[in-house]
Design a protein around this motif. Structure first.
Motif, PDB file in Angstrom:
ATOM      1  N   LYS A 164      76.526  15.879  62.960  1.00 40.33           N
ATOM      2  CA  LYS A 164      76.685  16.658  61.743  1.00 40.33           C
ATOM      3  C   LYS A 164      78.075  17.288  61.750  1.00 40.33           C
ATOM      4  O   LYS A 164      78.535  17.769  62.787  1.00 40.33           O
ATOM      5  CB  LYS A 164      75.618  17.751  61.741  1.00 40.33           C
ATOM      6  CG  LYS A 164      75.735  18.691  60.576  1.00 40.33           C
ATOM      7  CD  LYS A 164      74.611  19.686  60.569  1.00 40.33           C
ATOM      8  CE  LYS A 164      74.858  20.662  59.433  1.00 40.33           C
ATOM      9  NZ  LYS A 164      73.701  21.434  59.088  1.00 40.33           N
ATOM     10  N   THR A 166      80.514  20.106  61.494  1.00 43.67           N
ATOM     11  CA  THR A 166      80.491  21.578  61.526  1.00 43.67           C
ATOM     12  C   THR A 166      81.934  22.046  61.655  1.00 43.67           C
ATOM     13  O   THR A 166      82.410  22.324  62.738  1.00 43.67           O
ATOM     14  CB  THR A 166      79.698  22.101  62.738  1.00 43.67           C
ATOM     15  OG1 THR A 166      80.180  21.442  63.900  1.00 43.67           O
ATOM     16  CG2 THR A 166      78.227  21.876  62.604  1.00 43.67           C
ATOM     17  N   GLU A 168      84.566  23.662  62.498  1.00 42.50           N
ATOM     18  CA  GLU A 168      85.047  24.793  63.287  1.00 42.50           C
ATOM     19  C   GLU A 168      85.959  24.144  64.297  1.00 42.50           C
ATOM     20  O   GLU A 168      85.603  23.114  64.866  1.00 42.50           O
ATOM     21  CB  GLU A 168      83.890  25.437  64.041  1.00 42.50           C
ATOM     22  CG  GLU A 168      83.348  26.710  63.443  1.00 42.50           C
ATOM     23  CD  GLU A 168      84.373  27.836  63.415  1.00 42.50           C
ATOM     24  OE1 GLU A 168      84.634  28.432  64.467  1.00 42.50           O
ATOM     25  OE2 GLU A 168      84.916  28.117  62.335  1.00 42.50           O
ATOM     26  N   LYS A 503      75.343  25.537  58.928  1.00 41.74           N
ATOM     27  CA  LYS A 503      76.110  24.772  59.907  1.00 41.74           C
ATOM     28  C   LYS A 503      75.377  24.596  61.231  1.00 41.74           C
ATOM     29  O   LYS A 503      75.345  23.508  61.784  1.00 41.74           O
ATOM     30  CB  LYS A 503      77.453  25.454  60.158  1.00 41.74           C
ATOM     31  CG  LYS A 503      78.405  25.141  59.027  1.00 41.74           C
ATOM     32  CD  LYS A 503      79.717  25.829  59.183  1.00 41.74           C
ATOM     33  CE  LYS A 503      80.601  25.508  58.002  1.00 41.74           C
ATOM     34  NZ  LYS A 503      81.570  26.570  57.744  1.00 41.74           N
ATOM     35  N   PHE A 504      74.849  25.708  61.767  1.00 44.20           N
ATOM     36  CA  PHE A 504      74.261  25.628  63.114  1.00 44.20           C
ATOM     37  C   PHE A 504      72.823  26.127  63.132  1.00 44.20           C
ATOM     38  O   PHE A 504      72.363  26.656  64.135  1.00 44.20           O
ATOM     39  CB  PHE A 504      75.025  26.467  64.141  1.00 44.20           C
ATOM     40  CG  PHE A 504      76.491  26.617  63.897  1.00 44.20           C
ATOM     41  CD1 PHE A 504      77.347  25.577  64.216  1.00 44.20           C
ATOM     42  CD2 PHE A 504      77.024  27.803  63.390  1.00 44.20           C
ATOM     43  CE1 PHE A 504      78.712  25.718  64.011  1.00 44.20           C
ATOM     44  CE2 PHE A 504      78.383  27.941  63.193  1.00 44.20           C
ATOM     45  CZ  PHE A 504      79.232  26.897  63.499  1.00 44.20           C
TER      46      PHE A 504
END
Ligand code: ASP
Length: 574
Positions: A164, A166, A168, A503-504
């Motif tokens: 996925k 994300t 960052e 996101k997480f």
């Protein structure tokens, strides 16, 4: 089964052997032909005499043909001490050409071809010992890492390559999904979240030799895909992870170089590293530390220093021992360019020889002089290089200057392997680009003090880096395992709750189902291989590397794809 060329020596004289390999070099002395037969293990000399039944056939053989020969091992008349098989040669009785070779686009024995040509024919360039040995080194490192971790109850577990996104950290490589119209996978920047989830699953000790992908602008030491020796452990603190890593590195050094490392490695806090070396990855193979000499100038009426001190800045110096007479004004101008490239406004200098001379000598009164002599342990012929300004600029510019001087003055003992743990990293760093604080390591790193996250400049993280000879070869941290702490940290990083869950969410959920305390680290396999095989070029330690514009000259990736493929993926090019 084929035997290695280099298995044979004097003790095999008289044996009839069958050998396979490439014709590395053929020398026709008119009546006698010599061939250097190369296989992965090395070279053995073949001699083909005129009376040999296949003499005429041998005359047709060219460099890089693949051949099978039968012959008798004999002692050489003139032995070649540079070859492992230098005492012997094989008197050939039969030869079979297994495959021919066109003339190569470049000479394997001379590295004169442009790197682009060599990258286009990488499979040929890899026939050269220089590159081959580096890949052998990399393989040995992986083998010894696996041995050590397997012996310490680690499990090797694979994690997904289609992940996925994300966003960052670095930019993701995206892969469009055919089945899920308009959706994308991302290639992993590291297995970070998966390895933490494996701890939640109860595996306790995980490792993987993991491929990572980061879509960043490339440099000599960066590639879009690279490899980490990635590990994670449950029920551990910093000490446990560091001990394990030291054992792992000791095993790697023993197996690859026969070197016994001195354990434990030295440690230094991030704060000390930055203050003394102007870097979070100091090269400690030589001294020349940075000194804060602001105190010596507190009463100065030198306008520049006065202004810096009044603005809360600092004055720092490095001392180049016994070198004042070797530096002219012009030389110092060159050093000034170095500090200027780190945004320092100028480089002041003093020379000491019972008295001070140099650019700011007239501002060194007796009291300042005495303070400098005492603090810097000055001796005659010392050169003092000084930068004034804000801390970040002063430290980083003098840190870079120190490294340059270390190289220029040959102060670095290149036979040394100086390991250093850098600990107590800041939790956050300010990103000018994003206009906000971001995680210094990553957002899953445990803070030192959970209740002190508001003081972003001073909050510390339970993170550590392992540095070797001025290179960061790995890093890791103790992770957050409690959901409330993770939420607090994400909040401090200005994630809204919704954003964080988007996101997480899977990680935040996992933390609510009994995730154990855990921590880990990842070592950069390429960096380690580069240091152990003595190269500055990351391409040397990757079998099929990309160029700095992220393309593969051999396969011509990335390439355009057909409209049909794009249609299937629901993609329209702009
Ligand atoms: N995943 C981290 C990295 O790639 C390493 C770690 O924290 O274990 O830097």
């Amino acid at each position: 089964m084929k035997r290695n060329n280099t298995e044979f020596n004097k003790t095999n004289v008289g044996e009839i052997v069958t050998l396979y390999g490439w014709v590395s070099k053929k020398r026709d002395l008119g009546g006698l032909v010599f061939i250097d037969l190369r296989d992965r293990s090395g070279i053995i000399q073949l001699a083909i005499r005129p009376e040999c039944a296949v003499y005429n056939k041998v005359l047709e053989i060219k460099n890089e043909y693949v051949i099978k020969v039968v012959g008798e091992i004999t002692l050489r008349e003139n032995s070649n001490p540079n070859l492992k098989t230098g005492d012997i040669e094989v008197i050939v009785s039969d030869v079979e050409v297994l495959n021919e070779s066109r003339e190569l686009p470049f000479d394997l024995n001379k590295v004169t071809a442009l790197e682009d040509t060599r990258l286009k024919y990488r499979y040929l360039d890899l026939r050269r010992n220089e590159l081959k040995d580096k890949l052998i080194m990399k393989s040995l490192i992986m083998q010894s890492a696996r041995d050590y971790l397997n012996n310490n109850e680690f499990l090797e577990i694979e994690t997904p390559i289609l992940c996925k996104s994300t966003p960052e950290g670095a930019r993701d490589y995206l892969v469009p999904s055919r089945v899920n119209k308009g959706s994308f996978y991302a290639l992993p920047q590291s297995p970070q979240l998966f390895k933490q989830l494996l701890m939640a699953s109860g595996f306790e000790k995980y490792y993987q030799i993991a491929r990572c992908f980061r879509d960043e602008d490339l440099r000599a030491d960066r590639q879009p895909e690279f490899t980490q020796i990635d590990l994670e452990m449950s029920f551990v603190n910093e000490e446990d992870v560091m001990n394990l890593t030291e054992g792992l590195l000791a095993n790697i050094f023993k197996k690859t170089k026969g070197i016994n490392l001195n354990l434990p490695f030295n440690r230094m806090t991030y704060e000390d590293a930055f203050n003394m070396y102007g870097s979070d990855k100091p090269d400690t193979r030589f001294e020349m530390v940075i000194n804060d000499i602001t105190n010596a100038f507190v009463d100065t009426d030198f306008g520049v220093f006065r202004g810096v001190i009044d603005d809360g800045g600092m004055i720092n110096a490095i001392v180049v021992k016994n070198a004042a007479d070797r530096y002219s004004r012009k030389d110092i101008d060159k050093l000034t360019e170095v500090v200027k490239s780190y945004k320092a406004s100028a480089l002041a200098f003093l020379k000491y020889d019972n008295e001070f001379t140099g650019s700011i000598a007239k501002f060194v009164d007796e009291k300042t002089g005495d303070l400098l002599k005492e603090q810097l342990h000055l001796e005659n012929n010392d050169l003092i290089l000084i930068v004034a300004g804000n801390k970040k600029i002063v430290k980083t510019s003098l840190g870079a200057l120190r490294l340059k001087l270390g190289k220029d003055l040959d102060l670095i003992d290149s036979s040394k392997f100086n390991f250093l743990w850098v600990t107590d990293f800041p939790m956050f760093e300010y990103s000018e680009e994003e206009g906000r604080y971001i995680a210094c390591h990553h957002p899953f790193t445990h803070p030192m003090d959970v209740d002190n996250l508001d003081d972003k400049e001073n909050a510390l993280a339970r993170a550590y880096d392992i540095v070797l000879n001025g290179y960061e070869i790995g890093g890791g941290s103790i992770r957050i395992h409690k959901p409330d702490v993770q939420e607090k940290v994400l909040e401090a990083l200005e994630f809204t709750k919704e954003d964080a869950y988007n996101k997480f969410g899977f990680l935040l959920d996992a933390l609510t189902y009994g995730t154990p305390p855990h921590g880990g680290l990842a070592l950069g396999l390429e960096r380690l291989t580069m240091i152990l095989s003595g190269t500055d070029n990351i391409r040397d330690v990757i079998a099929f590397p990309k160029t700095t514009s992220a393309s593969c000259l051999m396969t011509e990736a990335p390439n355009e794809v057909s409209i049909h493929q794009l249609d299937e993926l629901h993609i329209k090019l702009k």
